[in-house]
Design a protein around this motif. Structure first.
Motif, short mmCIF file in Angstrom:
data_model
loop_
_atom_site.label_atom_id
_atom_site.label_comp_id
_atom_site.label_asym_id
_atom_site.label_seq_id
_atom_site.Cartn_x
_atom_site.Cartn_y
_atom_site.Cartn_z
N LYS A 1 60.02 30.11 -68.10
CA LYS A 1 59.84 30.95 -69.49
C LYS A 1 58.16 30.90 -69.59
O LYS A 1 57.47 31.86 -69.75
N GLU A 2 57.75 29.67 -69.57
CA GLU A 2 56.41 29.46 -69.66
C GLU A 2 55.51 30.31 -68.59
O GLU A 2 54.50 30.84 -68.87
N ALA A 3 56.08 30.13 -67.29
CA ALA A 3 55.26 30.61 -66.18
C ALA A 3 55.42 32.37 -66.27
O ALA A 3 54.26 33.11 -65.96
N TRP A 4 56.41 32.78 -66.91
CA TRP A 4 56.44 34.34 -67.04
C TRP A 4 55.68 34.66 -68.06
O TRP A 4 54.92 35.49 -68.08
N ASN A 5 55.52 33.86 -69.37
CA ASN A 5 54.69 34.21 -70.42
C ASN A 5 53.02 34.12 -69.78
O ASN A 5 52.19 35.16 -70.49
N ILE A 6 52.80 33.24 -69.07
CA ILE A 6 51.38 33.35 -68.50
C ILE A 6 50.98 34.58 -67.67
O ILE A 6 50.22 35.28 -67.84
N ALA A 7 52.04 34.91 -66.83
CA ALA A 7 51.91 35.88 -65.86
C ALA A 7 51.98 37.25 -66.83
O ALA A 7 51.09 38.27 -66.39
N LYS A 8 52.49 37.45 -67.77
CA LYS A 8 52.52 38.46 -68.65
C LYS A 8 51.14 38.58 -69.20
O LYS A 8 50.74 39.88 -69.45
#
Length: 456
Positions: A54-61
């Motif tokens: 979820k953290e990786a997704w947030n950073i990518a977003k």
């Protein structure tokens, strides 16, 4: 001299702030609601990784990185898929799968491909053991339970030095002796269910439950991509049949290299999506088509106006894998509704049985087009009875396993298709099925028979 507006990339400070914000959001993410929505239980170790993704997704977003978002989403969905699979396994298998899943995720995070591959192979070995025990349980529950218990004891000794509940980790000789004993007892049970015409192999001390023999022609152990490719110079009845049928082609010649490539293509799909396309299914299509090609060319049309021979094997295989995988994904998601309509329509000429993947691939049904990111309706062949011939040929290549392969595919949870399509940004459409008097014969002439078609 013209003034050029300066541009700046993300500064270290901005990157740090973005990461911190992403981490905060990930930690605050409501996993309780998430688990209810997914109808899954996330153990502590899985929650940790879910928050990482979820953290990786947030950073990518935050960075506008759509590829990174899809990657993080795919990793999270892959973990969910593993948790669903593990939920049906015995405790010892769950522990081993947890260990190998974490090992794989750590390898993926660090870019350690060797570690990832080792974890995949170890996970596959666990699945094979579980599948073998399940197969034996159909004949003898007592033997299956005993084999499961021996396997659990073997892992306890191997991983922790625990022998029959006692900690003997400081006595490696005693641990090894116990492991050898468990392996010998396990092999004795397995030997009762191995094919009698195949010589029994000497038990391997480090294996609690060796794989069944004759992997070429028998996938009833849950593996639908045989470990060893069929050989065109082989001596088995199946291999002789394959050599004879492939040897008849004039336009497109077949070699062992092509057979191996076909196998490798299905392994690649399994590695990416954990779905097994049996390469013998593809070979059955090749044999039925009768040209040496999957007949995927849209420029070289056949006499009946449908797609014709594709002489570039790499393109032919790629397009065939894409089409069949798209059909199978559709079958996983829409199959239940499709089978219900087939079963209700058997009074119509051309429709029989309870519905299966061969019929679904044949007829006008939903295809998940991974490359186009869409779901569309389509056929593999206009000949309404194509499925019967392909199924019969598949049975010859697999020693009559078409019904078992159908059970494997129809038994895959539709959430698997949902997870794959969501990770690829594909929206599944609501679809209904009905009987249609649209069947053609092999010459592409209408013959008055019926098929089942999908409708968006």
């Amino acid at each position: 001299m013209k003034w050029k507006e300066p541009t700046f990339g993300a500064t270290p400070m901005l990157k740090a702030l973005t990461a911190a914000n992403a981490r905060r959001k990930a930690q605050a993410f409501d996993l309780v609601t998430e688990q209810k929505k997914q109808k899954l239980n996330y153990p502590d170790w899985a929650q940790k990784w879910m928050r990482k993704y979820k953290e990786a997704w947030n950073i990518a977003k935050a960075n506008g990185d759509e590829v990174g978002m899809r990657k993080a989403q795919k990793l999270a969905e892959g973990l969910r898929s593993k948790l669903r699979e593990m939920a049906t396994m015995p405790k010892w298998a769950q522990e081993q799968m947890q260990m190998q899943t974490i090992r794989w995720m750590e390898g993926n995070a660090s870019g350690n491909i060797k570690q990832m591959k080792a974890a995949e192979e170890a996970g596959k070995a666990v699945r094979d053991k579980v599948a073998l025990i399940h197969t034996i349980s159909k004949t003898s529950k007592a033997d299956a339970d005993k084999l499961s218990d021996l396997t659990a004891k073997w892992y306890a000794a191997h991983d922790h030095g625990i022998v029959d509940g006692k900690d003997l980790s400081k006595d490696p000789k005693a641990v090894k002796a116990a492991m050898d004993k468990y392996s010998k007892e396990a092999q004795a049970i397995i030997g009762k269910y191995q094919s009698p015409q195949v010589p029994q192999e000497k038990p391997v001390p480090s294996e609690a439950s060796p794989k069944p023999a004759n992997q070429n022609n028998n996938s009833s152990n849950g593996r639908w991509i045989p470990t060893i490719e069929l050989k065109l110079n082989g001596t088995s009845e199946v291999e002789q049949y394959l050599r004879d049928r492939l040897g008849r082609f004039k336009k497109v010649k077949w070699t062992q290299e092509k057979v191996n490539s076909l196998w490798e293509g299905t392994r690649t799909i399994e590695k990416a999506y954990q779905i097994q396309i049996d390469p013998r299914f593809l070979l059955a299509i090749i044999i039925h088509e009768g040209t040496g090609s999957f007949n995927t060319s849209s420029t070289n049309r056949a006499a009946d106006g449908q797609h014709g021979v594709e002489t570039d094997y790499a393109k032919d295989l790629m397009k065939a894998n894409s089409l069949i995988f798209g059909k199978i994904l559709g079958y996983i998601y829409y199959g239940k509704d499709f089978r219900e309509v087939v079963a209700k329509s058997t009074s119509l000429t051309g429709i029989s049985g309870k519905g299966n993947v061969f019929q679904y691939c044949n007829w006008h049904t939903p295809i998940v087009r991974m490359n186009k990111k869409i779901v569309e309706l389509g056929i593999y062949a206009g000949d309404g009875s194509w499925h019967t011939s392909v199924k019969n040929i598949y049975d010859k290549l697999s020693n009559g396993l078409s019904d078992e392969y159908e059970q494997y595919l129809s038994g895959i949870n539709k959430s698997t298709a949902q997870e794959i399509t969501q990770s690829e940004g594909i929206k599944l459409k609501a679809t209904s099925f009905k009987a249609s008097q649209n069947a053609e014969d092999y010459k592409a002439d209408k013959n008055g028979e019926w098929t089942i078609i999908g409708k968006f």
